[in-house]
Every structure is written in C-alpha cells, then in structure tokens.
Design a protein around this motif. Structure first.
Motif, PDB file in Angstrom:
ATOM      1  N   UNK A   1       0.858  -1.206   0.000  1.00 25.09           N
ATOM      2  CA  UNK A   1       0.000   0.000   0.000  1.00 25.09           C
ATOM      3  C   UNK A   1       0.885   1.243   0.000  1.00 25.09           C
ATOM      4  N   UNK A   2       1.910   1.243   0.873  1.00 23.31           N
ATOM      5  CA  UNK A   2       2.830   2.392   0.962  1.00 23.31           C
ATOM      6  C   UNK A   2       3.466   2.688  -0.383  1.00 23.31           C
ATOM      7  N   UNK A   3       3.826   1.627  -1.078  1.00 22.10           N
ATOM      8  CA  UNK A   3       4.528   1.820  -2.344  1.00 22.10           C
ATOM      9  C   UNK A   3       3.591   2.282  -3.463  1.00 22.10           C
ATOM     10  N   UNK A   4       2.301   2.086  -3.274  1.00 22.93           N
ATOM     11  CA  UNK A   4       1.357   2.436  -4.337  1.00 22.93           C
ATOM     12  C   UNK A   4       0.827   3.853  -4.197  1.00 22.93           C
ATOM     13  N   UNK A   5       0.553   4.253  -2.953  1.00 26.90           N
ATOM     14  CA  UNK A   5      -0.061   5.566  -2.752  1.00 26.90           C
ATOM     15  C   UNK A   5       1.005   6.660  -2.780  1.00 26.90           C
TER      16      UNK A   5
END
Lengths: 166, 577
Positions: free
Chosen positions: B370-374
């Motif tokens: 999630x961190x890497x996507x947002x």
C-alpha cells in the motif's frame, strides 16, 4: 496521594434548562464524588449560582474545577476556602411529639439551636433549622429519641466572607 | 422565514456546501427546504455513516463537517459517530430532528431525549424551542465546534420549530460568556519551559493530534531540529512529523514502535504537544518516562495533569506556543549531539521488517505494498483493530491530515464512511480506506452511497475472518480460547461489492495488493479489494498494566542500509485547508 477532604465549590452558571444536568452528569461520568448540590438565581440577571460539596484530594479537585470550566454555560468556578467561608443549610424535621412533656423538651432543644417550630399537630412537631451541617446533625441526634418521622435537607449553600465576590 | 429555511441559510452563512444525512418524519420541513436549495446533500444508508463521514470530512479538510439524522432512532444512530468525533476532538455539527414541542416528554413516536443522550459525548448541545433561536444557535454551534479544542455540537430541532415563521435577523449576534478558548501561552511559563528544554541532554518530543489540529507541523519540524529532539507521535498525531525523517520514531504506545517506547523510557525531558496521555499511549503511567521532566503543551487546561503528572504545563494553542518557544531557544544541537547520534543508530537497528514473501499474505507486506502504491497526498483512513495498528505501526505517514483513524473511541466501522467524507472534502486526492473484514461489514451498506454519488474511494479489506485484535488478546492472555472472534466463511466480499455495482478485486499473493490497488485508484471508480491475509500474524504489544519497555511478541526487524540516512526536510506545509 494528597489528603482527601470535603471541598466547597461555588459556580456561576447561565440560568438555562439543562445546566444542572450538565453539571451533575459531569460528576457521574468522571467518577467524581458529589455530596450535595444546590442551585438558585444569583444577583445577576440570567445567572444562577451553584454550591457543590464534593470529596477528593487536591488532584481530583483540580480536575473537577477544570472540567466544570469546560462546560460552555459555566461562567466561573471557585474552590472556597473553608476558613473564610460561611456555610449554611436549611433543614426541616418532623418529629413525633405525643405528649406535653416531649413537646416542651423538643421546643427547648429547638430554641437552643435557634430553630423554629413551624407546624404543630396533636402528635407531631415540625422544626425549621438553619446552620452548618454539623449543627443540624447535632440537633437531629438529640431528636432521635423522640422518633423522627421525616427529615428534609437542602444541602449546604455557601458564600465567602468579606467583600470578595466571584 | 421558516425555521427550516433558517437552518439552510445558517449553513450557507457558515460556508457549508455539503452535508451527510438521512431524512425522517420530523425532518420533512427541513428536507422540503433542501429540495430547493443549493446545498449538496449526500444520502447515506445509515445515520452512523453520516456522522463518520462528517467526521472524516472534518479531519481531512480542517473544516466543520455536518451530519443530519431524524428524531429517535436517527439521533441514536448518530451517537456512535458523535462520540467518535468527541474522543478525537473533531469539529462536527450534528443536526437532529425532534418531535414537535407540544409532544416532547410524551414518549411520542420516534421521540428520544437526544440532548440527554448526547450530553456526555458533545462539546455542547442546543435545543431550539423558537425559530428565532436557530440563527444564533447555528452560529454558536459552528464557533464552538471549530475553536479551542474542537469537538462535536448537537442541535435538536423540533418539527414545529422548523415550520414556524420568523424574521431572519440581518446580523446574527451570539453571546457565549462562559466560552473563552485559550489562545496564547503564558510568556513567563514559556520562558521557564525553554530553560528546562535547553538544559536537556536527551529530549524527546511527543506529538499528538493537537499538532495536526492547530496546523503546527512546520513549527514542530523546526523545533525538533533546533533542540535536537526525536519525535514520536500518538495515533492521532501520526502525520504531524514526516516518519521517514531520521529524527522520527514513529508511533509509541501499546502497539507502538520499539524505538519510540524505549527512547521515551530513556529521555530526560519529554515535550508533549497536543496529546492527552491516553492509556494506550503511556502503558502503566507509573513507569512512563521515568527519567524525564515533562513539559505539556495543550489547549485544554483539563488535560494538564489528568493522566500524567506534569512538571511544566503550557496552556494554549500549540502553534502559538511553539513559535514562541522557538524564539526563546537558541540552537541546542551541541548539547544533544550524542543523543541524536544514539537515536539514529538505535532507530536504524530496530526498523520493523516489512518484506515477507509468504502465502497467505503477511499484513506487513500488505502495508508495504500500500505504501509503495499511494503518494504523499493520498488520504488513508483505517478501521479499528489489527488493521489500524498494522497501518499505524508500519505505514510511513509524511503529511498531516492524511492519516485518519478512530483513536479514542476505537469505533469499528469508522474507516469506510470516514474515507467517503474525506473524498467528498478533497475530491482531487486519492482516498484509501484500510479496514478489517469485521469492521467493514458493520458499514458495508454504504457501498450504495459511494456508488450512487460516484465517490471513488478504495476500500482495502484486510480479510482474515477474525476479529483479529480481540483474538490476539485471547491467544496471549486467555489460553488461546478463541471465544466468538472467528467470523466464519461469509460473505464473499467481491460478490458483495459487485452487488452494489462497486469494482471488486481480490489480492492473495505478494505483489497483488500493489497491482490491484493501482488499478483501483486508476479506475476512478469506487472499488473494493478483498485482501486475504494470514490470520495468525500478531502485533508486537505492551501488555495491559505494563511499562512501555515491557513489549512482548517477536519484534521482526530489518536493519536499514548502514551509512548516512538521506536527510529530508522536516514537516511540509499543512495541507488541505
């Protein structure tokens, strides 16, 4: 822990419906002790003054005053110093008084305590007494032996001595 | 003018352009007025979601959120959301219908004592018994909700008062003699605090939600660097300080980071800003920051000394006080040089491990993806339980008002409707709700709302078929007796989402969260991702009644690449208002 003692808290509040509920609700919700609470109109139009007697240590008292101050309708809160405060409570006592002897004894006691007889019936007497809660307790103790039928107490109300006001 | 029109007029006067509500019998006059007005009304599918959405709106934007519910059950359904906003100091105005004044007290149809029920969970409440009271009450409600320590305000609006005619005043005067929100700190006290702070060799800053509310992240960043103090945050303070900054310790507390919990124990001066020392933050208070002098900055005087004894209280707005403190303190970096070196070394030695290629997915890996996507501006909301603590512990937040979570009340079902509110407030930003399967199911009916109004939030359901947090406690403290925390096989979340016309995805293997989340965000449609995770993964924790250093559970770490940590600017400007 510092010492637990009885505190006399006086508060000026806006005289509106629901204020008493807000104040008493706060005591329940926060787990504060409440011995008595009296409320009535003050010298200022639209404002009422409350006297709250509560027990707790200094930390609890600090929380009580701070939390009371957060209520929007509370204007001022003060913890009154018992040394320089006049505290009074009104109490009505209906006692059993079946004969002349008991009747005159009760009247004498009432006089000593500067109480007044405000109602008489063939078998009972009603006494009105004003004073500190201690004084009222003392009279009640004395009257126990006659058989007390009913006690109504207002709870103490208080004012600071001298010209200071809040 | 009718009372109901006065409500709409007052909302317009306050700059409100959107409300979340659900109509009902006694709200007919108000809704009839809404019919003709420019006010944007979002019809939720449960009043609780209206309150949470208004709350999410408020937290994301800093503006007051407004929700509406009818009398009786409408009002009682709002209460969970109102209590949530109260515990987290969020500015919400809740308008509740009430039966006509002549029926009040008669146990009329759909009558409930809304004022009485909401008194302990609101900053203030009003009941309009005359239409002329509506304009000043509405104005007061917004003023009270948004100033000082913010909080929810309820307005109870009887049906006949909505219908009655009156003259709307040209200027609305309000009188609140008992309300004086404290602004500035006491200058002498600030000097005293500065003296304590410059003598500290091992200072730590504890930032709470108050830093975000007061918009003082830039000042916090300056202050931290000026005195050489690392910053740990409470759950509510997450995002007030960039968590990839070398001086950031992340969240502290029961499920906090090891580095934060141990350095709090070690520090000689703790500067707490806009926090209330909740039990989840401090652990056993008698063991909290045992070696520290505590400076406590808070706008609410009642928070000072409530839970933790404080050496130096500073009552006032965090921003004003920080600006003042920064002026008082010259550079203190020399004195804290050794400490800062120690902090950086310790920090890099216990960064939590995020990468796992296991199947089923480890929640850490999910958060990592999630961190890497947002991006930095994406608003993340969480539900309550393990999903919330995984996010709080492992997600790197950099900007205030971008991490939204129910901290104080811990309301399951908060995440999704709060995301809906945040998206309505800031339609340009991506909004992702990270929920558990239990919490999401409590509010899933509002998928209808996001579909009908095209509110493109993405719901990530961390699906382990358990009430994970309670199950974790049962495993640790109740001899693994899993009593009623297993949720079973239904529903199929993908089919559920599809039934509402919402895009649905499923992620099961490493890499799939990133892929599906990316697709979901890009689709610009309301979406749900059912993420199947390992039900046996637990969070490290401080057991109840223990001090912060008495953490249990394996703390899986990964050492950061040794060498100089890339230096990043502290605390970007406050966004979103």
């Amino acid at each position: 822990m510092s010492e637990q003692r009885s505190h006399i808290i006086t508060a000026v509040v806006q005289h509106r419906p629901g204020v008493l509920q807000r104040v008493s609700g706060l005591f329940t919700r926060r787990g504060f002790n409440i011995d008595s609470i009296t409320v009535g109109p003050s010298e200022k139009n639209g404002m009422a003054r409350m006297t709250i007697i509560s027990r707790g240590d200094e930390k609890v008292l600090e929380q009580i005053t701070k939390q009371l101050n957060k209520i929007i309708e509370v204007i001022k809160v003060r913890d009154l110093d018992p040394q320089s405060t006049v505290l009074r409570e009104l109490c009505l006592i209906k006692t059993h008084a079946p004969n002349e002897k008991s009747r005159s004894e009760i009247i004498q006691y009432a006089n000593i305590f500067r109480g007044r007889i405000i109602d008489v019936s063939p078998y009972s007497l009603t006494i009105e007494i004003t004073g500190t809660p201690d004084k009222i307790d003392a009279l009640i103790d004395l009257l126990q032996s006659f058989g007390i039928q009913k006690i109504v107490r207002t709870g103490p109300t208080a004012i600071s001595r001298g010209s200071k006001t809040i | 003018m009718k009372g109901s029109k006065a409500i709409i007029q007052s909302l317009a006067d306050q700059g409100v352009d959107v409300v979340f509500g659900y109509p009902g019998g006694v709200l007919l006059p108000l809704y009839d007025e809404i019919y003709d007005s420019d006010l944007r009304h979002i019809l939720v599918r449960h009043e609780q979601c209206a309150a949470h959405a208004a709350d999410g709106f408020a937290r994301a934007s800093g503006k007051v959120g407004v929700c509406i519910g009818t009398s009786g059950p409408g009002a009682t359904n709002l209460t969970t959301g109102i209590a949530t906003a109260y515990m987290d100091s969020s500015p919400v105005v809740a308008l509740a219908g009430q039966v006509a004044t002549h029926l009040i007290g008669n146990d009329a149809f759909q009558e409930v004592d809304t004022l009485g029920i909401t008194m302990p969970i609101t900053k203030h409440s009003f009941q309009a018994m005359d239409p002329a009271e509506i304009p000043p009450m509405m104005k007061s409600a917004f003023y009270i909700a948004s100033t000082g320590r913010p909080g929810p305000v309820v307005l109870d609006l009887p049906k006949d008062v909505q219908e009655a005619e009156f003259e709307y005043p040209e200027t609305v005067e309000i009188e609140l003699p008992g309300y004086r929100p404290t602004r500035k700190g006491n200058p002498r006290q600030i000097k005293r605090a500065a003296d304590v702070i410059i003598k500290a060799k091992k200072p730590v800053i504890l930032a709470g939600g108050g830093v975000i509310i007061s918009g003082s992240s830039p000042e916090l960043g300056k202050f931290s660097e000026l005195i050489g103090a690392p910053v740990t945050t409470t759950l509510m303070g997450k995002g007030s300080f960039p968590e990839d900054h070398p001086l950031s310790l992340g969240m502290l507390g029961m499920h906090g980071r090891k580095v934060a919990n141990f350095l709090i124990d070690d520090c000689d001066c703790l500067i707490a800003i806009g926090c209330r020392f909740s039990d989840r933050t401090t652990g056993d208070v008698t063991k909290f920051a045992p070696n520290a002098q505590i400076v406590h900055i808070d706008v609410d005087p009642a928070e000072i000394g409530k839970n933790v004894d404080v050496d130096l209280p500073l009552v006032g707005d965090a921003k004003t006080i920080l600006v003042h403190l920064i002026k008082e303190i010259k550079n203190n970096r020399e004195r804290t040089k050794k400490w800062v070196a120690h902090v950086k070394e310790f920090r890099s030695s216990c960064m939590p491990r995020l990468t796992f290629d296991d199947f089923p997915l480890k929640p850490q890996q999910v958060i990592k993806e999630i961190s890497e996507t947002v991006n930095d501006d994406t608003i993340l909301t969480t539900d309550v339980g393990q999903n919330q603590m995984w996010m709080a512990h492992y997600f790197t937040s950099r900007i205030p008002r971008k991490f939204i979570s129910s901290g104080g009340l811990g309301t399951m079902g908060f995440g999704f409707p709060a995301a809906m509110g945040a998206k309505v407030a800031l339609p340009e930003e991506d909004v992702v709700a990270v929920c558990g399967d239990g919490g999401f199911l409590m509010v899933c009916q509002d998928l209808a709302t996001v579909r009908e109004y095209d509110i493109p939030v993405v719901v990530c359901v961390l699906d382990n078929r358990y009430l994970g947090m309670v199950a974790q406690w049962q495993k640790l403290f109740y001899e693994e007796r899993i009593s009623h925390t297993r949720l079973g096989e239904v529903p199929d979340f993908v089919k559920l989402a599809e039934a509402f016309g919402v895009n649905a995805y499923r992620a099961e293997k490493p890499g799939e969260v990133k892929e599906t989340l990316n697709d979901a965000i890009k689709s610009g449609e309301p979406s749900l991702i059912d993420i199947i995770i390992d039900p046996h993964e637990n969070l490290p924790m401080v057991p109840p009644g223990c001090g912060l250093t008495e953490m249990i559970g394996e703390y899986k770490v990964e050492r950061e690449v040794p060498g100089e940590i890339p230096y990043r600017e502290a605390a970007p400007e406050k966004r979103g208002d």
